[in-house]
Write a protein that holds these residues in place. Structure first.
Motif: not given
Length: 197
Positions: A12-14, A26-29, A32-38, A40-47
């Motif tokens: 949903d973030l993406d 821009d979405a990371i800003w 309030g996330l780091s690229i690593t956290r983004w 983890q949340i969006v790419r590695n655990n999208p569901d």
């Protein structure tokens, strides 16, 4: 819209990022996330449900208010070119240089429709803001001051007369290297002249 009958998921973030037309940076800003956290949340655990409830609520709020201006609306290259030319006559080469780009960049932005880098779009935004906040009679002074800043930065980088050359990389005056002699090809013995086995 994110369904109300399930929690906010990583994907949903993406989806919200795309809904607002944002770059990942821009979405990371925004979130309030780091690229690593983004990642983890969006790419590695999208569901998977987003663990941080505040982040989940922020995503849901933005999803429900898609008309909000979450980041500044950056001016297009065309808008900036017109604004600057309303203040002073600036050709495409000098326009490119004002934004730290090579002389040919404005052609790509204005004629080809190429996107600017995030740093260029932000610089355009802030220069636009500074110009429109000034009374029209003082905009020329602000633009001239910025032109001097650009020239000083170029000079500090070893580039003289940046507005004439349009090149941010200094030309090094290296001595001409002597031409390398053509390497002789190895001699292959003719058939029948080698040692017999």
């Amino acid at each position: 819209m994110i369904p109300a009958n399930r929690p906010v998921l990583g994907k949903d973030l993406d989806a919200v990022r795309q809904q607002f037309g944002l770059l990942v940076s821009d979405a990371i800003w925004l979130f309030g996330l780091s690229i690593t956290r983004w990642t983890q949340i969006v790419r590695n655990n999208p569901d998977e449900p987003v663990k941080d409830p505040t982040l989940a609520l922020l995503v849901r709020f933005l999803d429900q208010h898609a008309d909000m201006a979450v980041i500044p609306k950056f001016p297009s290259a065309e808008e900036m070119f017109k604004l600057i030319n309303d203040v002073a006559d600036v050709d495409q080469k000098r326009f490119s240089v004002l934004f730290g780009s090579e002389a040919s960049a404005a052609y790509r932005w204005l004629k080809v429709g190429s996107r600017q880098t995030p740093a260029v779009t932000r610089l355009m935004h802030y220069l636009q803001e500074a110009l429109v906040q000034q009374p029209p009679r003082k905009r020329g002074q602000l633009l001239e001051s910025w032109r001097n800043t650009v020239a000083q930065e170029a000079s500090a980088r070893g580039v003289e007369d940046i507005f004439k050359t349009g090149q941010w990389n200094p030309k090094t005056k290296a001595a001409k290297a002597p031409r390398a002699k053509k390497a002789a090809s190895p001699k292959v013995p003719k058939a029948g002249t080698g040692d017999a086995a």
